[in-house]
Design a protein around this motif. Structure first.
Motif, PDB file in Angstrom:
ATOM      1  N   ILE A  37      -2.586  -4.284   4.510  1.00 22.88           N
ATOM      2  CA  ILE A  37      -1.903  -4.761   3.335  1.00 22.88           C
ATOM      3  C   ILE A  37      -1.874  -4.908   1.928  1.00 22.88           C
ATOM      4  CG2 ILE A  37      -1.337  -7.434   2.471  1.00 22.88           C
ATOM      5  CD1 ILE A  37      -1.490  -7.405   5.558  1.00 22.88           C
ATOM      6  N   TRP A  38      -0.576  -4.623   1.419  1.00 18.02           N
ATOM      7  CA  TRP A  38      -0.348  -4.085  -0.350  1.00 18.02           C
ATOM      8  C   TRP A  38      -0.457  -5.045  -0.495  1.00 18.02           C
ATOM      9  CZ3 TRP A  38       3.400   0.884   0.205  1.00 18.02           C
ATOM     10  CH2 TRP A  38       2.816   1.854   1.315  1.00 18.02           C
ATOM     11  N   ILE A  39      -0.977  -5.581  -2.040  1.00 13.70           N
ATOM     12  CA  ILE A  39      -0.942  -6.619  -2.067  1.00 13.70           C
ATOM     13  C   ILE A  39      -0.870  -5.768  -4.073  1.00 13.70           C
ATOM     14  CG2 ILE A  39      -2.491  -8.793  -3.459  1.00 13.70           C
ATOM     15  CD1 ILE A  39      -2.135  -8.414  -0.512  1.00 13.70           C
ATOM     16  N   HIS A  40       0.397  -6.709  -4.734  1.00 19.87           N
ATOM     17  CA  HIS A  40       1.028  -6.890  -6.302  1.00 19.87           C
ATOM     18  C   HIS A  40       0.686  -8.377  -6.748  1.00 19.87           C
ATOM     19  CE1 HIS A  40       3.063  -5.771  -9.912  1.00 19.87           C
ATOM     20  NE2 HIS A  40       3.391  -6.739  -9.517  1.00 19.87           N
ATOM     21  N   GLU A  73      -2.666  -2.850  -4.821  1.00 16.76           N
ATOM     22  CA  GLU A  73      -3.534  -2.476  -4.318  1.00 16.76           C
ATOM     23  C   GLU A  73      -3.526  -2.462  -2.475  1.00 16.76           C
ATOM     24  OE1 GLU A  73      -6.368  -5.049  -6.423  1.00 16.76           O
ATOM     25  OE2 GLU A  73      -6.651  -6.835  -5.274  1.00 16.76           O
ATOM     26  N   LYS A  74      -4.638  -1.835  -2.055  1.00 17.77           N
ATOM     27  CA  LYS A  74      -4.750  -2.768  -0.563  1.00 17.77           C
ATOM     28  C   LYS A  74      -5.969  -3.032   0.308  1.00 17.77           C
ATOM     29  CE  LYS A  74      -2.547   2.612   0.349  1.00 17.77           C
ATOM     30  NZ  LYS A  74      -2.575   3.717   0.959  1.00 17.77           N
ATOM     31  N   GLU A  75      -5.111  -3.462   0.638  1.00 14.19           N
ATOM     32  CA  GLU A  75      -6.121  -4.252   1.765  1.00 14.19           C
ATOM     33  C   GLU A  75      -6.479  -4.026   3.245  1.00 14.19           C
ATOM     34  OE1 GLU A  75      -8.979  -6.744   0.500  1.00 14.19           O
ATOM     35  OE2 GLU A  75      -8.088  -6.977  -1.391  1.00 14.19           O
ATOM     36  N   SER A  76      -7.563  -4.333   3.942  1.00 19.07           N
ATOM     37  CA  SER A  76      -7.110  -4.262   5.385  1.00 19.07           C
ATOM     38  C   SER A  76      -7.696  -5.744   5.596  1.00 19.07           C
ATOM     39  CB  SER A  76      -8.089  -3.497   5.873  1.00 19.07           C
ATOM     40  OG  SER A  76      -7.852  -3.412   7.222  1.00 19.07           O
ATOM     41  N   VAL A  77      -6.652  -6.197   6.939  1.00 17.04           N
ATOM     42  CA  VAL A  77      -7.535  -7.543   7.502  1.00 17.04           C
ATOM     43  C   VAL A  77      -7.286  -7.224   9.102  1.00 17.04           C
ATOM     44  CG1 VAL A  77      -6.441  -9.978   8.046  1.00 17.04           C
ATOM     45  CG2 VAL A  77      -5.696  -8.850   6.073  1.00 17.04           C
ATOM     46  N   PHE A  78      -8.108  -7.656   9.710  1.00 24.61           N
ATOM     47  CA  PHE A  78      -8.761  -7.868  11.719  1.00 24.61           C
ATOM     48  C   PHE A  78      -7.819  -8.841  11.675  1.00 24.61           C
ATOM     49  CE2 PHE A  78     -10.392  -8.391  15.370  1.00 24.61           C
ATOM     50  CZ  PHE A  78      -9.929  -7.014  15.835  1.00 24.61           C
ATOM     51  N   ILE A  83       3.316  -6.075   3.799  1.00 28.61           N
ATOM     52  CA  ILE A  83       3.068  -6.415   4.948  1.00 28.61           C
ATOM     53  C   ILE A  83       3.135  -5.021   5.680  1.00 28.61           C
ATOM     54  CG2 ILE A  83       2.839  -7.622   7.525  1.00 28.61           C
ATOM     55  CD1 ILE A  83       3.552  -9.956   6.684  1.00 28.61           C
ATOM     56  N   LYS A  84       2.702  -4.342   6.492  1.00 28.68           N
ATOM     57  CA  LYS A  84       3.090  -2.192   6.482  1.00 28.68           C
ATOM     58  C   LYS A  84       2.426  -2.686   8.284  1.00 28.68           C
ATOM     59  CE  LYS A  84       1.285   2.666   6.753  1.00 28.68           C
ATOM     60  NZ  LYS A  84       0.055   3.126   6.341  1.00 28.68           N
ATOM     61  N   ASN A  85       3.897  -2.247   8.966  1.00 26.74           N
ATOM     62  CA  ASN A  85       4.302  -1.939  10.113  1.00 26.74           C
ATOM     63  C   ASN A  85       2.938  -0.909  11.008  1.00 26.74           C
ATOM     64  OD1 ASN A  85       7.185  -3.624  10.267  1.00 26.74           O
ATOM     65  ND2 ASN A  85       7.661  -1.363   9.286  1.00 26.74           N
ATOM     66  N   THR A  86       2.271  -1.446  12.106  1.00 24.81           N
ATOM     67  CA  THR A  86       1.963  -0.358  12.805  1.00 24.81           C
ATOM     68  C   THR A  86       3.171  -1.048  14.589  1.00 24.81           C
ATOM     69  OG1 THR A  86       1.516  -2.911  14.018  1.00 24.81           O
ATOM     70  CG2 THR A  86       0.111  -1.550  12.254  1.00 24.81           C
TER      71      THR A  86
END
Length: 352
Positions: free
Chosen positions: A45-48, A30-35, A101-104
């Motif tokens: 953020i991708w959570i397994h 599942e995907k999450e967004s963290v500011f 952790i997805k890159n920016t």
């Protein structure tokens, strides 16, 4: 009236099929967004979660957490890899939560110093001009991401950092500057050539100051077969990794392993590297269910030994105890069955 009846039937059939199809989906995560106030941006953020995480037939448990860099590249295969390796009765690793952790701005986040390297084509251009932000990225993980994960998920106080290339550089830099941040570090073909091998100097400085590496930490480093596969490959990569290996192995105080993967190049080495790294980091976790029939107390002894080695408490999971109890029952080991039922009731007491 007839057309209306057909329309209703068609609609109900479509809804039914949609539900069936939704149930047939295999969800990896599942995907999450963290500011992040530190980075001043939203981070995806991708959570397994482990397969037993939402199993209502067992008591809620906490799980080790693996923080996986370059999540958009590595997440899908890595999630399946952890599920495979944690499958009882011969699990090599405990079930883990994987946080991809997805890159920016990848270069900014994963490099420890500001690049001064000039373009060989145009000396007026500095390569990797957005580099040097790894300290802030470490701060983001420690002060913002980890608290978010621990608040929302049942996370154990044991964590692993996994990176490749610049991510491997980041993992080793974090190990040297914040060794307490993670219990284990994995660096696949790390870019230790960075900034005139600045981390080689930092490694020497660390040992000169501290004399030895921190206790009960693990570091696994892979090396790709770059020079064999690409004769024109810049040898700075290989030389820097070899130099780091010599320094670490000479000290001999760290749970360290270096693995050269013949036939794997820089872009492919992380897949086999991560598989072997998981088994190395959790070496000693696997137990032999057949031996427990003769010596039931061996289970708790081995978990205590493993916990002492890694510096964190691990206990047999409830699903694994269920597997052991079923094995003892089906093979007629009554005394052992009773013993493990008592262990289960002690570790996972039934609640009303």
């Amino acid at each position: 009236m007839n057309n209306w009846f057909k329309f209703v039937c068609f609609t109900l059939l479509a809804i039914f099929n949609a539900k069936i199809n939704a149930q047939d989906k295999i969800i990896v995560g599942e995907k999450e967004s963290v500011f992040s106030k530190i980075l001043n941006e939203n981070r995806e953020i991708w959570i397994h979660l482990p397969k037993t995480y939402n199993d209502n037939s067992i008591n809620p448990a906490k799980y080790p957490v693996i923080y996986l860099l370059d999540g958009e590249i590595n997440f899908e295969y890595y999630a399946g890899m952890t599920d495979f390796l944690s499958k009882p009765p011969y699990a090599d690793i405990p079930e883990c939560i994987v946080v991809g952790i997805k890159n920016t701005e990848r270069t900014r986040d994963l490099t420890p110093t500001k690049s001064q390297k000039k373009s060989p084509v145009n000396p007026n251009i500095t390569l990797f001009s957005d580099s040097g932000g790894s300290e802030n990225f470490t701060k983001f993980i420690q002060e913002e991401l980890k608290p978010f994960i621990h608040k929302k998920y049942r996370a154990q106080d044991y964590s692993v950092l996994v990176g490749h290339s610049f991510g491997g550089l980041f993992a080793i830099h974090t190990f040297l500057t914040h060794p307490e941040a993670f219990n284990a570090y994995v660096a696949n073909d790390p870019s230790l050539w960075w900034d005139n091998k600045v981390l080689i100097s930092k490694t020497k400085d660390y040992l000169e100051k501290n004399k030895k590496f921190p206790a009960k930490k693990s570091l696994y480093v892979t090396q790709a077969d770059n020079e064999e596969q690409q004769k024109n490959w810049d040898s700075d990569m290989t030389q820097a990794i070899d130099e780091f290996r010599t320094i670490v192995e000479k000290n001999g105080t760290l749970n360290y392993k270096h693995r050269f993967f013949e036939g794997e190049v820089h872009g492919t080495v992380s897949y086999p590297g991560n598989y072997e790294a998981l088994k190395f980091v959790f070496k000693g976790f696997r137990t032999n269910i057949k031996e427990f029939a003769k010596n039931p107390g061996l289970l708790e002894e081995e978990y205590k030994r493993f916990s002492d080695t890694v510096g964190a408490e691990f206990i047999p999971s409830e699903p694994y105890l269920n597997v052991i109890i079923k094995f003892m029952k089906s093979n007629g080991f009554k005394e052992s069955e009773t013993y493990f039922m008592n262990v289960k009731n002690k570790l996972y007491p039934k609640t009303k």
